[in-house]
Design a protein around this motif. Structure first.
Motif, mmCIF file in Angstrom:
data_model
loop_
_atom_site.group_PDB
_atom_site.id
_atom_site.type_symbol
_atom_site.label_atom_id
_atom_site.label_comp_id
_atom_site.label_asym_id
_atom_site.label_seq_id
_atom_site.Cartn_x
_atom_site.Cartn_y
_atom_site.Cartn_z
ATOM 1 N N SER A 5 0.800 -1.241 0.139
ATOM 2 C CA SER A 5 -0.037 0.081 -0.012
ATOM 3 C C SER A 5 0.768 1.168 0.018
ATOM 4 O O SER A 5 0.201 2.366 -0.043
ATOM 5 N N GLY A 6 2.218 1.214 -0.033
ATOM 6 C CA GLY A 6 3.000 2.438 -0.052
ATOM 7 C C GLY A 6 3.376 2.619 1.319
ATOM 8 O O GLY A 6 2.615 2.306 2.176
ATOM 9 N N ARG A 17 11.692 4.894 1.396
ATOM 10 C CA ARG A 17 11.234 5.519 0.333
ATOM 11 C C ARG A 17 12.401 5.868 -0.863
ATOM 12 O O ARG A 17 11.958 5.635 -2.053
ATOM 13 N N ASP A 52 12.585 2.774 -2.638
ATOM 14 C CA ASP A 52 11.345 2.227 -3.487
ATOM 15 C C ASP A 52 10.949 3.203 -4.452
ATOM 16 O O ASP A 52 9.992 3.829 -4.183
ATOM 17 N N GLN A 53 11.798 3.392 -5.574
ATOM 18 C CA GLN A 53 11.452 4.214 -6.555
ATOM 19 C C GLN A 53 10.447 4.042 -7.326
ATOM 20 O O GLN A 53 9.763 4.797 -8.051
ATOM 21 N N MET A 54 10.221 2.927 -7.167
ATOM 22 C CA MET A 54 8.636 2.599 -7.866
ATOM 23 C C MET A 54 7.285 2.598 -7.304
ATOM 24 O O MET A 54 6.292 2.500 -7.717
ATOM 25 N N HIS A 55 7.673 3.115 -5.724
ATOM 26 C CA HIS A 55 6.474 3.399 -5.030
ATOM 27 C C HIS A 55 5.552 1.952 -4.767
ATOM 28 O O HIS A 55 4.356 1.846 -4.949
ATOM 29 N N ARG A 56 6.244 1.063 -4.754
ATOM 30 C CA ARG A 56 5.645 -0.395 -4.614
ATOM 31 C C ARG A 56 5.384 -1.018 -3.289
ATOM 32 O O ARG A 56 4.424 -1.840 -2.913
ATOM 33 N N GLY A 57 6.086 -0.351 -2.196
ATOM 34 C CA GLY A 57 5.844 -0.646 -0.802
ATOM 35 C C GLY A 57 6.559 -1.807 -0.656
ATOM 36 O O GLY A 57 6.549 -2.513 0.497
ATOM 37 N N ALA A 58 7.646 -1.856 -1.302
ATOM 38 C CA ALA A 58 8.740 -3.090 -0.984
ATOM 39 C C ALA A 58 10.115 -3.108 -1.783
ATOM 40 O O ALA A 58 9.985 -2.376 -2.826
#
Length: 225
Positions: free
Chosen positions: A1-2, A201, A204-210
């Protein structure tokens, strides 16, 4: 969920709190400083961070206060910051502000890795401290200088962090003392949340929350704050 970043908005009040903590002394000086900083601090969301300040330090109303507490090297270390926050009565009880919290606050904003804060870093911290103070006061309804565990959970959610019930419970247990959370521990919690979220963050450059951590990188992210 980011992973959202918690807002650190508000205006700085690096002065003593009196009475119910709602009325700072030296109001005229605070008003000047507040007007100077209005609109600078981000107010939430995933992005943000503390911007730099372009005005000459000598023209800033906070400069004189900073120079009065800084060491001969022109920077503030953890012990000097502790004295500053204790004298300003940020805890509301005149008890010494936590030295460990001072260390991790410096680590959060130490852009040049000196282990100390220059003027702009100190100024950024005062903005953040005011945001945390305002949030703390909102949940300290009985003006005891502490909040209860369930109120800390609410405060974390209010700041924009989305944590699982298990993670929230772990955070609450970590920062509670005899079932209460004092302001300096609350600040320590906020610093950890912000710093770890920022470190996550950045990766997590793709904003996937992982993200995937190498061991050394993981240690660097977690042990530096």
């Amino acid at each position: 969920s980011g992973i959202p970043g918690g807002p650190m908005g508000g205006h700085p009040m690096g002065v003593q709190w009196v009475g119910t903590w709602e009325a700072p002394c030296l109001g005229r000086w605070v008003g000047r400083w507040e007007g100077h900083l209005r609109g600078i601090c981000p107010s939430g969301g995933y992005g943000g961070g503390f911007p730099g300040y372009g005005a000459p330090a000598g023209n800033d109303p906070l400069w004189g206060y900073f120079t009065s507490i800084a060491g001969q090297d022109g920077e503030v270390d953890a012990e000097e910051l502790q004295r500053c926050l204790t004298q300003a009565n940020f805890t509301g009880s005149y008890s010494p502000f936590s030295l460990e919290t001072c260390r991790i606050m410096i680590a959060m904003l130490d852009r040049d890795f000196t282990g100390k804060m220059g003027f702009n870093e100190f100024k950024d911290l005062m903005v953040a401290m005011n945001g945390w103070k305002q949030n703390f006061i909102m949940f300290d309804t009985d003006r005891s200088g502490t909040v209860e565990p369930h109120e800390l959970s609410q405060a974390i959610t209010t700041m924009g962090y989305r944590l699982s019930p298990q993670a929230l419970n772990a955070v609450v247990k970590r920062y509670s003392k005899n079932g209460r959370i004092f302001f300096d521990d609350y600040v320590s919690c906020c610093v950890k949340l912000r710093s770890l979220t920022d470190n996550f963050r950045q990766r997590d450059q793709m904003h996937r929350g992982a993200v995937t951590f190498q061991y050394d990188d993981f240690m660097l992210c977690t042990m530096a704050v």
